[in-house]
Design a protein around this motif. Sequence first.
Motif, short mmCIF file in Angstrom:
data_model
loop_
_atom_site.label_atom_id
_atom_site.label_comp_id
_atom_site.label_asym_id
_atom_site.label_seq_id
_atom_site.Cartn_x
_atom_site.Cartn_y
_atom_site.Cartn_z
N TYR A 182 10.87 9.69 6.96
CA TYR A 182 10.58 8.70 8.00
C TYR A 182 9.66 7.59 7.50
O TYR A 182 9.79 6.43 7.90
CB TYR A 182 9.99 9.39 9.23
CG TYR A 182 11.03 10.12 10.04
CD1 TYR A 182 11.95 9.43 10.81
CD2 TYR A 182 11.12 11.51 10.02
CE1 TYR A 182 12.93 10.08 11.55
CE2 TYR A 182 12.09 12.19 10.75
CZ TYR A 182 13.00 11.46 11.51
OH TYR A 182 13.96 12.12 12.23
N TRP A 183 8.71 7.95 6.63
CA TRP A 183 7.78 6.92 6.14
C TRP A 183 8.54 5.87 5.32
O TRP A 183 8.36 4.67 5.51
CB TRP A 183 6.69 7.57 5.31
CG TRP A 183 5.55 6.65 4.94
CD1 TRP A 183 5.48 5.30 5.15
CD2 TRP A 183 4.34 7.01 4.30
NE1 TRP A 183 4.29 4.80 4.68
CE2 TRP A 183 3.57 5.83 4.15
CE3 TRP A 183 3.82 8.21 3.82
CZ2 TRP A 183 2.31 5.83 3.55
CZ3 TRP A 183 2.57 8.20 3.23
CH2 TRP A 183 1.82 7.03 3.10
N VAL A 184 9.40 6.30 4.40
CA VAL A 184 10.13 5.34 3.57
C VAL A 184 11.12 4.54 4.41
O VAL A 184 11.32 3.34 4.17
CB VAL A 184 10.84 6.07 2.41
CG1 VAL A 184 11.68 5.08 1.61
CG2 VAL A 184 9.83 6.75 1.51
N LEU A 185 11.73 5.15 5.39
CA LEU A 185 12.62 4.40 6.27
C LEU A 185 11.85 3.33 7.05
O LEU A 185 12.36 2.22 7.27
CB LEU A 185 13.33 5.34 7.25
CG LEU A 185 14.45 6.20 6.65
CD1 LEU A 185 14.97 7.18 7.69
CD2 LEU A 185 15.59 5.33 6.11
N LEU A 186 10.63 3.65 7.44
CA LEU A 186 9.80 2.66 8.12
C LEU A 186 9.46 1.50 7.17
O LEU A 186 9.49 0.33 7.58
CB LEU A 186 8.52 3.31 8.64
CG LEU A 186 7.59 2.42 9.46
CD1 LEU A 186 8.31 1.89 10.70
CD2 LEU A 186 6.33 3.18 9.85
N ILE A 187 9.16 1.81 5.91
CA ILE A 187 8.94 0.75 4.92
C ILE A 187 10.19 -0.12 4.81
O ILE A 187 10.12 -1.36 4.83
CB ILE A 187 8.60 1.36 3.54
CG1 ILE A 187 7.30 2.15 3.60
CG2 ILE A 187 8.48 0.24 2.49
CD1 ILE A 187 7.03 2.92 2.32
N GLY A 188 11.35 0.54 4.67
CA GLY A 188 12.59 -0.21 4.54
C GLY A 188 12.85 -1.10 5.71
O GLY A 188 13.30 -2.26 5.56
N ALA A 232 24.63 3.01 3.36
CA ALA A 232 23.43 3.80 3.08
C ALA A 232 22.42 3.04 2.22
O ALA A 232 21.43 3.62 1.79
CB ALA A 232 23.83 5.08 2.36
N VAL A 233 22.64 1.74 2.00
CA VAL A 233 21.85 1.03 1.00
C VAL A 233 20.36 1.03 1.32
O VAL A 233 19.53 1.13 0.43
CB VAL A 233 22.38 -0.41 0.84
CG1 VAL A 233 22.17 -1.21 2.12
CG2 VAL A 233 21.72 -1.09 -0.33
N ALA A 234 19.98 0.95 2.60
CA ALA A 234 18.56 0.88 2.94
C ALA A 234 17.91 2.25 3.07
O ALA A 234 16.72 2.35 3.29
CB ALA A 234 18.37 0.10 4.24
N ALA A 235 18.71 3.31 2.98
CA ALA A 235 18.17 4.66 3.17
C ALA A 235 18.17 5.48 1.89
O ALA A 235 17.70 6.61 1.89
CB ALA A 235 18.97 5.38 4.25
N ALA A 264 0.84 -1.21 0.00
CA ALA A 264 0.00 0.00 0.00
C ALA A 264 0.87 1.25 0.00
O ALA A 264 0.60 2.22 -0.73
CB ALA A 264 -0.93 -0.01 1.22
N SER A 265 1.94 1.25 0.80
CA SER A 265 2.81 2.42 0.88
C SER A 265 3.53 2.66 -0.44
O SER A 265 3.63 3.81 -0.91
CB SER A 265 3.83 2.23 2.01
OG SER A 265 3.19 2.13 3.27
#
Length: 495
Positions: A362-368, A343-346, A194-195
């Motif tokens: 913060y939203w994309v980091l939470l997805i990651g 930095a691969v996940a960010a 969904a994100s």
Amino acid sequence: MARTATQELGNESVRMGLGPPMDLAELPAPPPFNLRNFVKMLGVGAILVSVSIGSGEWLLGPAAVIQYGPQLLWIVTIATILQTVFNLETQRYTLYTGEPVMVGLMRLPPGRWLWGPLWILLTVVSIGPGWALASATALAAMALGRMPEQADKAWVIALGIVAMVLVMAVVSFGQRVERTLARVSTVAIVFIFASLLIFDLWLVPFEWWGKIAAGFFNFGFLPAAKGGQGVDWILLGGFAAYAATGGIFNMATSNWMRDRGWGMGSQVGYIPSLIGGRRIEVSETGKVFRLTEENLRRFWEWMRYARWEQWTLYFIGCMLGMYFSVLLAAGLIAPGTKVGGWAVAARQAEAVAQHLGTFGWYWVLLIGFWVLWGTQLNATDAAVRHLTDLLWNLGPAFRRLARQDIRLIYYVILAVVTLWMAYLFVVGTPLGLVLLVSNAAGLVFVIGGLMVLWLNSTLLPRELRPNWVNQLLLLLLAVFYGFFVYKAIAAALAG
């Protein structure tokens, strides 16, 4: 010479290959096939999609496509088709015997004392803490407000160890481990998909939607060396292996199917959780059914459920997961960017933050974090249950040591694996560890594809064996991954 399951020893047992005889038992009937029952029975596919979206879709897919272009995505199409067939062939064996397929491979000549150590070794080299460490980089980025660097290594390692402890905690509670994994995976998949869809619709230019989609059908494209730099075949080998799930994790679909109670899996027991589960008597070997007309009808109904789950939830889920993840990265990150290091996940979060600010960061980091930690959760369980089932079936000594309680073997191995991965945290980087185990997964497909073909084409009763199309696709699986394994090894030897 190995004997097939159609050669009975007596009225109540069947000889199959070189292993101990299997008892005959009743094959339960699946619920009537309809949409409601199909949805209720989903679970194994959700776990597999959760594994696939971590390394392939979130890390290696974007890294490869950003560096070499979306034309590479045809590899995903071929890999996902072949891995779906491979999953179904491992499940075919388990539906008939109740044994996980890796245990079944011990029945092939010359026997378990060759194949057992080989598959234990392949399992050990296929599991690593790269996903937990990569998820920790996402947590570190949230705390630091920027992408972590080499100087932040100690902070990332500490968070990675916390992520691994959380993995141990999750698989320790509930009634059975597989059920806990299915529930966690389902929640994670809904949130992640969904994100990603929201971000893609919100941020990615429309022209990229067509470019990325076309790449899935650009068959045969491979990048060429240019600018004095060679092709990163280690990255491409890992990308091909993790384009869907990856090696031993695909093979674990038969273990999870056994624990879910599909087919003859309901007759042999399962791995219960340490806290909340109860001691379960797990059979020392598989059990098979008589080849009556009614049992054959039931078997193919079970296979119908398996095929629908694999070709809908798994195949479509893997393809969409790769599409949405690559679309977000390729649409926002400059082509040719080399993604790696701490930095691969960010990297995706950095790109989104340029458009949406702190909220998007913060939203994309939470997805990651959810993508990568969920992969570590399911991948760790897959490796540990492979080792548990292999030891449980290698001989009575291990069962006596565990006092006939399979949980003791599972959780002792889980503790040892966690300590081993804590050591790897210190000596590796997130992407480096993922590339190592992903290329090992390619080797697993070469060996496993040929051995599963051998197993199902010679030891299963003729009425249950794969047709010539599936046999050919298993051969193509070995050839396809053999190419990438060869190129990756050659690149590694060349320095």
